[in-house]
Design an enzyme around this catalytic site. Structure first.
Site, PDB file in Angstrom:
ATOM      1  N   GLU A  94       0.823  -1.205   0.000  1.00 24.01           N
ATOM      2  CA  GLU A  94       0.000   0.000   0.000  1.00 24.01           C
ATOM      3  C   GLU A  94       0.857   1.255   0.000  1.00 24.01           C
ATOM      4  OE1 GLU A  94      -3.158   0.136  -0.551  1.00 24.01           O
ATOM      5  OE2 GLU A  94      -3.340  -2.042  -0.568  1.00 24.01           O
ATOM      6  N   HIS A 134     -14.040  -6.984  -4.813  1.00 21.24           N
ATOM      7  CA  HIS A 134     -13.706  -6.127  -5.949  1.00 21.24           C
ATOM      8  C   HIS A 134     -14.752  -6.215  -7.055  1.00 21.24           C
ATOM      9  CE1 HIS A 134      -9.885  -6.471  -3.836  1.00 21.24           C
ATOM     10  NE2 HIS A 134      -9.490  -5.402  -4.471  1.00 21.24           N
TER      11      HIS A 134
END
Length: 613
Positions: A372, A502
């Site tokens: 991230e 997702h």
């Protein structure tokens, strides 16, 4: 000076057919100076709108309720209205003789996505149905195994409960997601297709694929899948044999498929070694620092600081002070319901980078932090560019950057550097095989699934699959490419594909397939710059400033150049290549072929089994 209205009226008049000559008069604006002023005005006006939308989205994702949802949708509508206006303005320009960068910027401004839908009612319906689908999924996770829905768990908490081969749990989760969500999906498909048709795309899938600037992108990713399938089939065969020994042959169909509820993963996305049966050498050290993180009392903040140090060792910038103030690094304790899906968004404000992650002291979250933070460093690298260039070179680049960094973080050398592995410990070929197996099970095994998810959506968007066949088509693709079959008879009312976040958050997942190809291309190139000697899976670029400089040069381009040029800047290649991925896993591939030499069936039959056992 002509007003914008006058310019627009002239443009409309110029599109009329002159009957006597049977030709269109082309009097689009060709003045570059005027175009430069228009681009500057666009960047100046849209920036605060994008900042507001990013902040509203952040507030919603970290505190999901009806109030933050409304503010998020309102901000999206405001941005869509401005984007639509900008789209119409840019239609006035004839860009053929403009410099390449100007043509590219104008093209990206005109790629307005759902904002092309000028019918405010339909636009709001689309945004509402997307939000409803995502919210339904998050609520299902929060309430899973909690009849009173105390909303005290985050997204990842569910995935780390002791989810063993419980068919009942598998069914309950799909009933609370898919069955509730299916009713909304056809409406989403219709509204999405209508909006993107305005931009000239045949359907939503065609629009998504257009971001890769490859006419035959669908065929290209299928080619890449076929290149890696021999390795995946060897892995699948090995994992299936281990599961058969654990649960008995009577639990498995003769077709070679693995029943979905035995993957050890609640969503059915990938295999997880929940059962502790996949690792080949039980008494050999493994590269998992969970116990050491707890033993050393590595706080969440220290985990993030360690990740920041990795990037600083590559001569990348220190995180802005606001990162530590604005980020959500742990699950909040104030009663909020966040989406705990790890996330680092583009905030558009200078030096504003953030990460939202419900972090725990374990090995996987330690690696995820580095991934991230790769997004955050990418944002910082290209924040000097015009708005439309503040993105990855293609949708897979952002994921590939973070995953490339993770390849070094996972090495024994790096973990020793940060004191999470004892320097005196020795690691051998068995350690390597254990490591590569764990990585392949948790990461590589997802690739066929990522491919089939978007192949399913492409087929649905273009109308090849109707709602009554949604579930059948999903399982047909799963059986064909993933080697995973339904554990029981499923009906047309089921919607099992809706167990993946997702997919319901309207995020194309082929980017993750692409990124898993590209990350090994990136890693191989960086390791060459770092003068690494030895197997690719041993390469650690920590502290290699030359490698960091090469990576930063590519990141600084953002999307200002077509992605093959950005890739060439780092790798010397302009095409996606599965070769480095297969090189990375080559020792495991050879191991699997030896392990599977006595198997009658390597892989699985193409069609779902007629009988489940």
């Amino acid at each position: 000076m002509m007003t914008r209205m006058n310019l627009f009226l002239i443009f409309l008049a110029c599109q009329m057919v002159v009957i006597s000559s049977r030709r269109s008069i082309n009097c689009k604006i060709t003045n570059q100076t005027r175009a430069v002023r228009a681009l500057n005005k666009f960047n100046e006006e849209r920036l605060p709108i994008l900042i507001g939308k990013a902040l509203a989205t952040w507030n919603y994702r970290t505190n999901m309720n009806n109030i933050t949802l409304k503010k998020k949708i309102d901000a999206e509508i405001l941005d869509a209205e401005y984007a639509a206006k900008a789209y119409r303005r840019m239609l006035l320009y004839d860009t053929k003789k403009f410099p390449e960068m100007m043509r590219r910027e104008i093209k990206l401004i005109m790629d307005v996505g759902y904002a092309a839908q000028t019918d405010k009612t339909k636009f709001k319906q689309l945004k509402n149905v997307i939000a409803t689908i995502e919210k339904s999924f998050t609520e299902a996770l929060e309430c899973y195994r909690d009849e009173e829905c105390e909303k005290k768990r985050g997204y990842n908490a569910i995935f780390n409960n002791e989810y063993l081969n419980d068919l009942n749990n598998w069914k309950i989760f799909r009933d609370s997601t898919g069955k509730k969500i299916k009713q909304f999906y056809p409406e989403y498909v219709k509204l999405s297709n209508e909006a993107l048709a305005i931009l000239g795309h045949s359907d939503t899938g065609a629009y998504w694929r257009s971001h890769y600037d490859i006419d035959n992108f669908e065929a290209e990713v299928k080619r890449l899948l076929e290149e890696i399938l021999p390795f995946y089939k060897q892995l699948h065969t090995y994992l299936r044999r281990k599961l058969v020994r654990e649960f008995g042959a009577d639990k498995f169909p003769r077709s070679g498929h693995v029943p979905a509820h035995l993957l050890g993963d609640l969503t059915g996305i990938c295999y997880t070694d929940t059962y502790g049966i996949f690792i080949p050498y039980k008494n050999t050290s493994k590269l998992d620092v969970t116990n050491e993180l707890k033993k050393q009392n590595f706080s969440v903040r220290k985990m993030f600081q360690t990740a920041e140090d990795f990037f600083k060792s590559l001569n990348m910038p220190e995180l802005p002070k606001g990162f530590w103030i604005n980020s959500m690094l742990e699950h909040p304790t104030d009663g909020r319901t966040p989406s705990c899906q790890p996330w680092s968004p583009e905030m558009y404000k200078k030096d504003d980078v953030r990460i939202s992650q419900c972090t725990r002291q374990n090995h996987d979250d330690f690696i995820m932090i580095h991934h991230e933070m790769g997004h955050a460093m990418y944002y910082l690298s290209y924040q000097h560019l015009p708005l439309m260039f503040r993105a990855g070179a293609n949708p897979g680049f952002h994921e590939a950057i973070g995953d490339t960094i993770a390849l070094s973080v996972e090495t024994a050398e790096y973990l020793k550097n940060v004191g999470l592995l004892k320097a005196s410990k020795t690691y051998n070929d068995m350690t390597d095989i254990n490591f590569l197996m764990a990585k392949a099970v948790n990461d590589f095994s997802m690739m066929p699934y990522m491919y089939l998810i978007d192949q399913w959506r492409w087929d649905v968007f273009r109308g090849d699959v109707k709602p009554n066949d949604y579930n059948k088509h999903y399982w047909d693709l799963s059986c064909k490419y993933f080697g995973v079959s339904p554990p029981e008879r499923r009906s047309d009312s089921d919607f099992d594909i809706a167990s993946m976040f997702h997919m319901l958050a309207n995020v194309p997942v082929i980017r993750y397939f692409v990124s898993r190809i590209m990350q090994f291309q990136f890693q191989k190139a960086l390791c060459k710059v770092a003068n690494h000697k030895g197997p690719l899976h041993h390469c650690n670029i920590y502290g290699k400033k030359a490698a960091g400089r090469r990576l930063r040069e590519m990141m600084e381009l953002g999307s200002s150049k077509p992605w093959p040029e950005a890739m060439y800047k780092l790798t010397g290649q302009r095409n996606m290549d599965a070769g480095p991925l297969l090189e990375y896993y080559q020792p495991l591939y050879e191991f699997l072929k030896k392990e599977n030499k006595d198997e009658d069936l390597i892989g699985w039959e193409e069609h779902c089994p007629d009988s489940l056992v």
